[in-house]
Design a protein around this motif. Structure first.
Motif, PDB file in Angstrom:
ATOM      1  N   ALA A  86      34.464  38.724  44.127  1.00 45.07           N
ATOM      2  CA  ALA A  86      35.544  37.858  43.411  1.00 45.07           C
ATOM      3  C   ALA A  86      37.001  38.688  43.621  1.00 45.07           C
ATOM      4  CB  ALA A  86      35.255  37.777  41.945  1.00 45.07           C
ATOM      5  N   THR A  87      37.045  39.689  44.042  1.00 42.62           N
ATOM      6  CA  THR A  87      38.386  40.558  44.105  1.00 42.62           C
ATOM      7  C   THR A  87      38.691  39.912  45.356  1.00 42.62           C
ATOM      8  OG1 THR A  87      37.217  42.358  45.169  1.00 42.62           O
ATOM      9  CG2 THR A  87      37.539  42.796  42.760  1.00 42.62           C
ATOM     10  N   SER A  88      37.979  39.495  46.306  1.00 37.25           N
ATOM     11  CA  SER A  88      38.545  39.369  47.770  1.00 37.25           C
ATOM     12  C   SER A  88      39.032  37.993  47.756  1.00 37.25           C
ATOM     13  CB  SER A  88      37.519  39.265  48.892  1.00 37.25           C
ATOM     14  OG  SER A  88      37.166  40.646  49.061  1.00 37.25           O
ATOM     15  N   ARG A  89      38.890  37.384  46.542  1.00 37.63           N
ATOM     16  CA  ARG A  89      39.665  35.886  46.325  1.00 37.63           C
ATOM     17  C   ARG A  89      40.796  35.964  45.608  1.00 37.63           C
ATOM     18  NH1 ARG A  89      35.543  31.655  46.979  1.00 37.63           N
ATOM     19  NH2 ARG A  89      33.380  32.488  46.920  1.00 37.63           N
ATOM     20  N   TYR A  90      41.191  37.053  45.147  1.00 34.73           N
ATOM     21  CA  TYR A  90      42.382  37.106  44.365  1.00 34.73           C
ATOM     22  C   TYR A  90      43.602  36.478  45.072  1.00 34.73           C
ATOM     23  CZ  TYR A  90      45.964  39.073  41.364  1.00 34.73           C
ATOM     24  OH  TYR A  90      47.347  39.123  40.753  1.00 34.73           O
ATOM     25  N   GLU A  91      43.908  36.974  46.390  1.00 37.65           N
ATOM     26  CA  GLU A  91      45.348  36.544  46.755  1.00 37.65           C
ATOM     27  C   GLU A  91      45.076  35.399  47.592  1.00 37.65           C
ATOM     28  OE1 GLU A  91      45.803  40.289  48.994  1.00 37.65           O
ATOM     29  OE2 GLU A  91      47.663  40.671  47.550  1.00 37.65           O
ATOM     30  N   LEU A  92      43.901  34.727  47.348  1.00 34.96           N
ATOM     31  CA  LEU A  92      43.875  33.566  48.392  1.00 34.96           C
ATOM     32  C   LEU A  92      44.610  32.411  47.514  1.00 34.96           C
ATOM     33  CD1 LEU A  92      39.929  33.115  48.726  1.00 34.96           C
ATOM     34  CD2 LEU A  92      41.810  34.068  50.512  1.00 34.96           C
ATOM     35  N   ALA A  93      45.098  31.740  48.387  1.00 38.80           N
ATOM     36  CA  ALA A  93      45.930  30.257  47.860  1.00 38.80           C
ATOM     37  C   ALA A  93      45.194  29.285  46.808  1.00 38.80           C
ATOM     38  CB  ALA A  93      46.859  29.466  49.030  1.00 38.80           C
ATOM     39  N   GLU A  94      43.846  29.186  47.232  1.00 37.33           N
ATOM     40  CA  GLU A  94      42.780  28.288  46.948  1.00 37.33           C
ATOM     41  C   GLU A  94      41.600  29.143  46.628  1.00 37.33           C
ATOM     42  OE1 GLU A  94      43.088  25.507  45.183  1.00 37.33           O
ATOM     43  OE2 GLU A  94      45.175  25.122  46.415  1.00 37.33           O
ATOM     44  N   TRP A  95      41.283  29.490  45.379  1.00 40.41           N
ATOM     45  CA  TRP A  95      40.015  30.289  44.860  1.00 40.41           C
ATOM     46  C   TRP A  95      38.873  30.028  45.606  1.00 40.41           C
ATOM     47  CZ3 TRP A  95      40.308  34.690  42.059  1.00 40.41           C
ATOM     48  CH2 TRP A  95      39.149  35.276  41.459  1.00 40.41           C
TER      49      TRP A  95
END
Length: 338
Positions: free
Chosen positions: A250-259
């Motif tokens: 989940a930490t690698s999704r943090y900076e994504l524009a869309e989770w």
């Protein structure tokens, strides 16, 4: 006969004096507030169909006036009240004359619910507020990145309030929405729901509040069942303390524009230089990855000791912990989790 006349005259004088005393008491009572000095605001609601006369007992019941009779006296003196239904902010430090004038004015604007979902990032809340036309895009993020402008019962981070803005349903007034006032309410709620009640326990835990918030933000995303978050926290804290990589995707999704952007997510997982990649980097991520609830905060604060070092979730999101890498790999094959 003379004695009788004297008695009658005395009674008339006494009656007149008593009436004058009552009038003086009522006159003074309408201009003297119940509380002298500072007093908290009270939300007073005038229901549709209510009459001015019926408000006296309600004002007294809410501690705004001393005696409902004084309210009736003031209505008689002023010749009635042009009453308006709605919500009004009153104080016990307001005399009856001022209360009546306030109730003749415009009621407060109607509030609407704003639902902040558990685990939301600053960008998610910003988008939701902008979609409701409460702010311009980016205003919430900009305000939350200025922690020095806010106050709290707990130590605030220096750079961003990510993780500290408590997620729940807030009643907001669209007209004149103040984003900083809203953030302050969220910080106050964080303190009320978690920090203030558990301050001593946090200080004894051996973990900083910020580390607990970071861990809780991961638990909010990692474990859907609140009762199991302490077990997952125990595994993750153990890996932290031993210097192992967390492996919390989940930490690698943090900076994504869309989770849920899977293509961008897989690219992030392959980027060993990404500071949010907890598959390759040991320790906690750089900061919280969203807004945790009190269940996740308590899970992070009260980790459950166990023999487990790994865990995964099957397609039905059921938790499967394991004691070593071999067991973990067998579970990955069994439930097709990669």
């Amino acid at each position: 006969m003379k004695k009788l006349l004297v008695v009658v005259l005395v009674l008339l004088v006494l009656a007149g004096g008593a009436a004058g005393g009552v009038f003086f008491w009522a006159e003074k009572g309408t201009t003297t507030p119940k509380v002298v000095g500072e007093a908290p605001e009270v939300m007073f609601v005038v229901k549709k169909g209510a009459t001015a006369r019926t408000l006296g007992p309600e004002l007294q019941a809410q501690g705004l006036i001393d005696d409902a009779r004084l309210w009736r006296f003031h209505l008689w003196r002023r010749g009635g009240l042009a009453l308006k239904a709605g919500r009004f902010l009153l104080r016990p430090s307001m005399p009856i004359t001022e209360i009546a004038t306030t109730l003749e004015g415009a009621p407060l604007p109607e509030d609407v619910p704003f639902v902040m979902i558990e685990g939301w990032r600053l960008r998610d809340t910003d988008e939701a507020l902008a979609a409701k036309k409460l702010i311009k895009p980016g205003e919430y993020i900009a305000a939350a990145n200025r922690p020095a402008r806010f106050k709290a019962s707990f130590p605030l981070p220096l750079r961003s309030l990510e993780g500290y803005l408590y997620p729940e349903t807030y009643a907001v007034v669209p007209e004149g929405f103040d984003v900083e006032a809203f953030i302050q309410r969220q910080l106050d709620t964080f303190g009320m729901r978690f920090y203030d009640a558990h301050k001593a326990e946090i200080e004894k835990s051996g973990r900083s509040l910020h580390d607990i918030v970071v861990m809780a933000s991961m638990l909010e995303r990692e474990e859907p069942v609140p009762a199991q978050r302490s077990l997952v926290a125990g595994i993750l804290w153990k890996r932290i303390d031993k210097g192992f990589a967390l492996g919390v995707d989940a930490t690698s999704r943090y900076e994504l524009a869309e989770w849920n952007d899977r293509k961008a997510f897989l690219k992030k997982l392959r980027d060993a230089s990404d500071p949010w990649n907890t598959r390759t980097r040991p320790g906690l991520p750089p900061g919280p990855i969203g807004a945790p609830t009190v269940d996740s905060l308590l899970g992070a604060l009260r980790p459950e000791a166990s023999e487990f070092w790994y865990y995964l979730h099957d397609a039905e999101k059921k938790l499967h912990p394991s004691r070593n890498a071999e067991e973990h790999e067998a579970l990955r094959v069994k439930y097709n989790v990669y």
